[in-house]
Design an enzyme around this catalytic site. Structure first.
Site, PDB file in Angstrom:
ATOM      1  N   ARG A   1      33.365   6.535  -4.492  1.00 37.05           N
ATOM      2  CA  ARG A   1      32.764   6.969  -3.232  1.00 37.05           C
ATOM      3  C   ARG A   1      31.413   6.295  -2.988  1.00 37.05           C
ATOM      4  O   ARG A   1      31.063   5.978  -1.856  1.00 37.05           O
ATOM      5  CB  ARG A   1      32.650   8.499  -3.166  1.00 37.05           C
ATOM      6  CG  ARG A   1      31.637   9.124  -4.082  1.00 37.05           C
ATOM      7  CD  ARG A   1      31.681  10.650  -3.962  1.00 37.05           C
ATOM      8  NE  ARG A   1      30.551  11.308  -4.594  1.00 37.05           N
ATOM      9  CZ  ARG A   1      30.393  11.479  -5.900  1.00 37.05           C
ATOM     10  NH1 ARG A   1      31.304  11.000  -6.745  1.00 37.05           N
ATOM     11  NH2 ARG A   1      29.344  12.108  -6.385  1.00 37.05           N
ATOM     12  N   HIS A   2      30.698   6.040  -4.067  1.00 35.35           N
ATOM     13  CA  HIS A   2      29.403   5.377  -3.904  1.00 35.35           C
ATOM     14  C   HIS A   2      29.594   3.898  -3.562  1.00 35.35           C
ATOM     15  O   HIS A   2      28.891   3.350  -2.709  1.00 35.35           O
ATOM     16  CB  HIS A   2      28.555   5.545  -5.162  1.00 35.35           C
ATOM     17  CG  HIS A   2      28.140   6.968  -5.387  1.00 35.35           C
ATOM     18  ND1 HIS A   2      27.565   7.729  -4.398  1.00 35.35           N
ATOM     19  CD2 HIS A   2      28.241   7.764  -6.486  1.00 35.35           C
ATOM     20  CE1 HIS A   2      27.312   8.940  -4.868  1.00 35.35           C
ATOM     21  NE2 HIS A   2      27.728   8.993  -6.127  1.00 35.35           N
TER      22      HIS A   2
ATOM     23  N   GLY B   1       4.459   0.947   0.218  1.00 40.91           N
ATOM     24  CA  GLY B   1       5.822   0.574  -0.186  1.00 40.91           C
ATOM     25  C   GLY B   1       6.758   0.461   1.005  1.00 40.91           C
ATOM     26  O   GLY B   1       7.904   0.024   0.860  1.00 40.91           O
ATOM     27  N   ILE B   2       6.259   0.846   2.176  1.00 39.55           N
ATOM     28  CA  ILE B   2       7.139   0.885   3.354  1.00 39.55           C
ATOM     29  C   ILE B   2       7.362  -0.514   3.929  1.00 39.55           C
ATOM     30  O   ILE B   2       8.509  -0.972   4.052  1.00 39.55           O
ATOM     31  CB  ILE B   2       6.572   1.830   4.434  1.00 39.55           C
ATOM     32  CG1 ILE B   2       6.515   3.268   3.920  1.00 39.55           C
ATOM     33  CG2 ILE B   2       7.430   1.767   5.698  1.00 39.55           C
ATOM     34  CD1 ILE B   2       5.775   4.241   4.855  1.00 39.55           C
ATOM     35  N   GLY B   3       6.271  -1.190   4.287  1.00 43.06           N
ATOM     36  CA  GLY B   3       6.413  -2.493   4.943  1.00 43.06           C
ATOM     37  C   GLY B   3       7.187  -3.486   4.098  1.00 43.06           C
ATOM     38  O   GLY B   3       8.086  -4.188   4.583  1.00 43.06           O
TER      39      GLY B   3
ATOM     40  N   HIS C   1      23.599   6.066  -7.199  1.00 44.55           N
ATOM     41  CA  HIS C   1      24.371   6.196  -5.957  1.00 44.55           C
ATOM     42  C   HIS C   1      24.348   4.936  -5.091  1.00 44.55           C
ATOM     43  O   HIS C   1      25.361   4.585  -4.494  1.00 44.55           O
ATOM     44  CB  HIS C   1      23.812   7.346  -5.099  1.00 44.55           C
ATOM     45  CG  HIS C   1      23.994   8.689  -5.715  1.00 44.55           C
ATOM     46  ND1 HIS C   1      23.844   9.866  -5.019  1.00 44.55           N
ATOM     47  CD2 HIS C   1      24.316   9.064  -6.991  1.00 44.55           C
ATOM     48  CE1 HIS C   1      24.050  10.900  -5.812  1.00 44.55           C
ATOM     49  NE2 HIS C   1      24.340  10.440  -7.020  1.00 44.55           N
TER      50      HIS C   1
ATOM     51  N   GLY D   1       0.817  -1.211   0.000  1.00 45.64           N
ATOM     52  CA  GLY D   1       0.000   0.000   0.000  1.00 45.64           C
ATOM     53  C   GLY D   1       0.849   1.259   0.000  1.00 45.64           C
ATOM     54  O   GLY D   1       0.643   2.179  -0.794  1.00 45.64           O
TER      55      GLY D   1
HETATM   56  C1  RB5 Z   1      -1.843  -3.354   4.176  1.00 49.04           C
HETATM   57  O1  RB5 Z   1      -3.073  -2.825   4.540  1.00 49.04           O
HETATM   58  C2  RB5 Z   1      -0.763  -2.303   4.342  1.00 49.04           C
HETATM   59  O2  RB5 Z   1      -0.424  -2.217   5.677  1.00 49.04           O
HETATM   60  C3  RB5 Z   1       0.426  -2.655   3.490  1.00 49.04           C
HETATM   61  O3  RB5 Z   1       0.040  -2.733   2.149  1.00 49.04           O
HETATM   62  C4  RB5 Z   1       1.597  -1.700   3.527  1.00 49.04           C
HETATM   63  O4  RB5 Z   1       1.205  -0.397   3.253  1.00 49.04           O
HETATM   64  C5  RB5 Z   1       2.481  -1.801   4.689  1.00 49.04           C
HETATM   65  O5  RB5 Z   1       3.482  -1.099   4.841  1.00 49.04           O
END
Ligand code: RB5
Length: 146
Positions: free
Chosen positions: A132-133, A67-69, A97, A65
């Protein structure tokens, strides 16, 4: 070969990316998920990370959702540099880089048009190879911090 992975938050955008890859004659392997049902993003992030780490695929694209998790999950695997990008500048810079080997996208963050431009930039920008990279990339894997 490009490894693809998503959870339900990235499933729709992944289908657009698959279409883009097919239209451009690029080979891919989809590590799931294979539908819009709710799943656990770490499984897919790690599956794609292992495919890249083991050399089965040269690069990966992960979408949840935000891209973080899914990027956090991939970055747990040694040798993986998964970069969450929200624009083409970031995609270009992380190749030049960081020599990022996985692109992470937020399916609920970027629209399809921008996402495909980011993918295009990521896949077509080489690592700069500058000393450096490379030195900084080597420091990312330094054992002394762990
Ligand atoms: C799912 O609802 C959501 O948590 C997942 O897609 C994501 O955004 C997590 O980082």
């Amino acid at each position: 070969m490009i490894a693809l992975g998503s959870d339900q938050g990235g499933y729709e955008l992944k289908q657009e990316i698959i279409k883009y890859l097919e239209d451009n004659g690029l080979q891919y392997k989809d590590y799931g998920s294979y539908g819009p049902e709710s799943v656990d993003y770490p499984e897919y992030g790690k599956a794609v990370a292992h495919a890249v780490k083991d050399g089965v695929c040269s690069k990966g694209i992960l979408i949840c959702g935000t891209g973080i998790g899914i990027s956090i999950a991939a970055n747990k695997i040694k040798g993986i540099r998964a970069a969450l990008c929200t624009d083409c500048f970031m995609a270009e810079a992380t190749r030049l880089h960081n020599n990022a080997n996985i692109l992470a996208l937020g399916g609920r963050v970027v629209g399809t048009g921008l996402a495909l431009k980011i993918v295009d930039t990521f896949l077509n920008t080489p690592f700069s190879g500058e000393e450096r990279h490379q030195r900084r990339i080597d420091l990312l894997e330094s054992e002394k911090d762990n």
